[in-house]
Design a protein around this motif. Structure first.
Motif, PDB file in Angstrom:
ATOM      1  N   LEU A 191       0.817  -1.213   0.005  1.00  0.00           N
ATOM      2  CA  LEU A 191       0.030  -0.103   0.248  1.00  0.00           C
ATOM      3  C   LEU A 191       0.874   1.292  -0.010  1.00  0.00           C
ATOM      4  O   LEU A 191       0.565   2.421  -0.688  1.00  0.00           O
ATOM      5  N   ASP A 192       1.891   1.438   0.639  1.00  0.00           N
ATOM      6  CA  ASP A 192       2.865   2.291   0.699  1.00  0.00           C
ATOM      7  C   ASP A 192       3.451   2.482  -0.862  1.00  0.00           C
ATOM      8  O   ASP A 192       3.586   3.653  -1.074  1.00  0.00           O
ATOM      9  N   GLU A 193       3.693   1.639  -1.442  1.00  0.00           N
ATOM     10  CA  GLU A 193       4.181   1.492  -2.797  1.00  0.00           C
ATOM     11  C   GLU A 193       3.189   2.262  -3.658  1.00  0.00           C
ATOM     12  O   GLU A 193       3.557   2.988  -4.737  1.00  0.00           O
ATOM     13  N   ILE A 194       2.161   1.724  -3.523  1.00  0.00           N
ATOM     14  CA  ILE A 194       0.861   2.417  -4.339  1.00  0.00           C
ATOM     15  C   ILE A 194       0.679   3.812  -4.033  1.00  0.00           C
ATOM     16  O   ILE A 194       0.534   4.591  -4.987  1.00  0.00           O
ATOM     17  N   ALA A 195       0.570   4.307  -2.788  1.00  0.00           N
ATOM     18  CA  ALA A 195       0.532   5.639  -2.348  1.00  0.00           C
ATOM     19  C   ALA A 195       1.890   6.518  -2.913  1.00  0.00           C
ATOM     20  O   ALA A 195       1.662   7.664  -3.534  1.00  0.00           O
ATOM     21  N   ALA A 196       3.193   5.951  -3.032  1.00  0.00           N
ATOM     22  CA  ALA A 196       3.990   6.509  -3.541  1.00  0.00           C
ATOM     23  C   ALA A 196       4.107   6.948  -5.119  1.00  0.00           C
ATOM     24  O   ALA A 196       4.613   7.842  -5.537  1.00  0.00           O
ATOM     25  N   ALA A 197       3.286   6.194  -5.824  1.00  0.00           N
ATOM     26  CA  ALA A 197       3.197   5.979  -7.385  1.00  0.00           C
ATOM     27  C   ALA A 197       2.065   6.797  -7.668  1.00  0.00           C
ATOM     28  O   ALA A 197       1.932   7.182  -9.060  1.00  0.00           O
ATOM     29  N   LEU A 198       1.166   7.460  -6.917  1.00  0.00           N
ATOM     30  CA  LEU A 198      -0.065   8.228  -7.170  1.00  0.00           C
ATOM     31  C   LEU A 198       0.528   9.414  -7.918  1.00  0.00           C
ATOM     32  O   LEU A 198       1.197  10.311  -7.460  1.00  0.00           O
ATOM     33  N   GLU A 199      -0.234   9.670  -8.765  1.00  0.00           N
ATOM     34  CA  GLU A 199      -0.288  11.087  -9.551  1.00  0.00           C
ATOM     35  C   GLU A 199      -1.508  11.331  -9.976  1.00  0.00           C
ATOM     36  O   GLU A 199      -2.516  10.672 -10.681  1.00  0.00           O
ATOM     37  N   ALA A 200      -2.040  12.671  -9.469  1.00  0.00           N
ATOM     38  CA  ALA A 200      -3.301  13.278  -9.599  1.00  0.00           C
ATOM     39  C   ALA A 200      -3.302  14.880  -9.312  1.00  0.00           C
ATOM     40  O   ALA A 200      -2.467  15.221  -8.499  1.00  0.00           O
ATOM     41  N   PRO A 201      -4.334  15.479 -10.087  1.00  0.00           N
ATOM     42  CA  PRO A 201      -4.336  16.791  -9.712  1.00  0.00           C
ATOM     43  C   PRO A 201      -5.047  17.232  -8.468  1.00  0.00           C
ATOM     44  O   PRO A 201      -5.388  18.513  -8.341  1.00  0.00           O
ATOM     45  N   PHE A 202      -5.264  16.471  -7.504  1.00  0.00           N
ATOM     46  CA  PHE A 202      -6.063  16.698  -6.412  1.00  0.00           C
ATOM     47  C   PHE A 202      -5.288  15.738  -5.496  1.00  0.00           C
ATOM     48  O   PHE A 202      -4.835  14.692  -5.815  1.00  0.00           O
TER      49      PHE A 202
END
Length: 225
Positions: A191-202
């Motif tokens: 889950l930490d890896e998923i969070a680190a890879a997130l890209e979004a304008p919000f």
């Protein structure tokens, strides 16, 4: 946390799969003589809310029926549309998910709007009423059980990927997104890896057990668990 006090309020179930309702009889603050609980759930035919819940909660699968819960419990089968619940406007809309009628909810106090869609097959498009339910929400809590490499499983089980949730939130002008309903086999490190890879304008939050969410007209704050 209720700090030993009885629960007196309402619970809106999106659907009746075990992982979404089996906690009810273990809800200590609700299963006591001085509790008052109203459970709302999607209507299915002419069956009462009590009978719908009893289908999954009764012997031999479980030792008691809903009537065995302590306190004053009522069970309301509702249709899609707007409902007034405890001074809030709760809008229900049908969501594509496998195995039984499923709702998404939008809860509004007239100033702040929170949308809640825990199990949702996004791919293939969504209906106009569900778009309206999500559109412009201050916070969207959305199913993120799978990642893109698990697309075939997401489609088979009627769930969303992390990317599905982010693209949906961006398209419908959501102010902040909380990803939850994580795959049960997902580790904290993953889950930490998923969070680190997130890209979004919000802001996008990977929700964790025990977090508290505060939403107002200006900010969305998720306190650490």
């Amino acid at each position: 946390m209720l700090d030993g006090q009885p629960f007196r309020g309402s619970i809106a179930l999106t659907h009746l799969h075990w992982d979404h309702m089996q906690g009810l009889p273990f809800f200590v603050a609700g299963d006591r003589d001085d509790a008052e609980v109203t459970v709302y759930l999607p209507a299915q035919g002419d069956r009462s809310g009590h009978d719908l819940l009893q289908h999954a909660m009764s012997p031999p699968a479980f030792p008691i029926t809903p009537n065995g819960l302590h306190g004053r419990w009522s069970f309301e089968a509702i249709e899609a549309g707007q409902h007034q619940i405890e001074g809030l406007t709760v809008t229900a809309a049908e969501v594509r998910h496998k195995g039984g009628r499923t709702f998404g909810y939008r809860v509004s106090d007239g100033t702040v709007n929170v949308a809640y869609l825990p199990d949702h097959l996004v791919i293939g498009g969504i209906a106009a009423d569900l778009e309206s339910l999500i559109d412009g929400a201050d916070l969207l809590l959305h199913d993120a059980q799978f990642v893109e490499s698990e697309r075939s499983m997401a489609n088979a089980y009627g769930h969303a990927t992390v990317g599905d949730a982010i693209h949906l939130a961006e398209r419908l002008n959501v102010r902040a997104l909380a990803l939850f309903h994580h795959g049960p086999g997902r580790t904290d490190d993953q889950l930490d890896e998923i969070a680190a890879a997130l890209e979004a304008p919000f802001p996008v939050h990977v929700a964790r057990e025990g977090q508290a969410l505060t939403v107002d007209a200006e900010t969305v704050v998720i306190a650490p668990s």
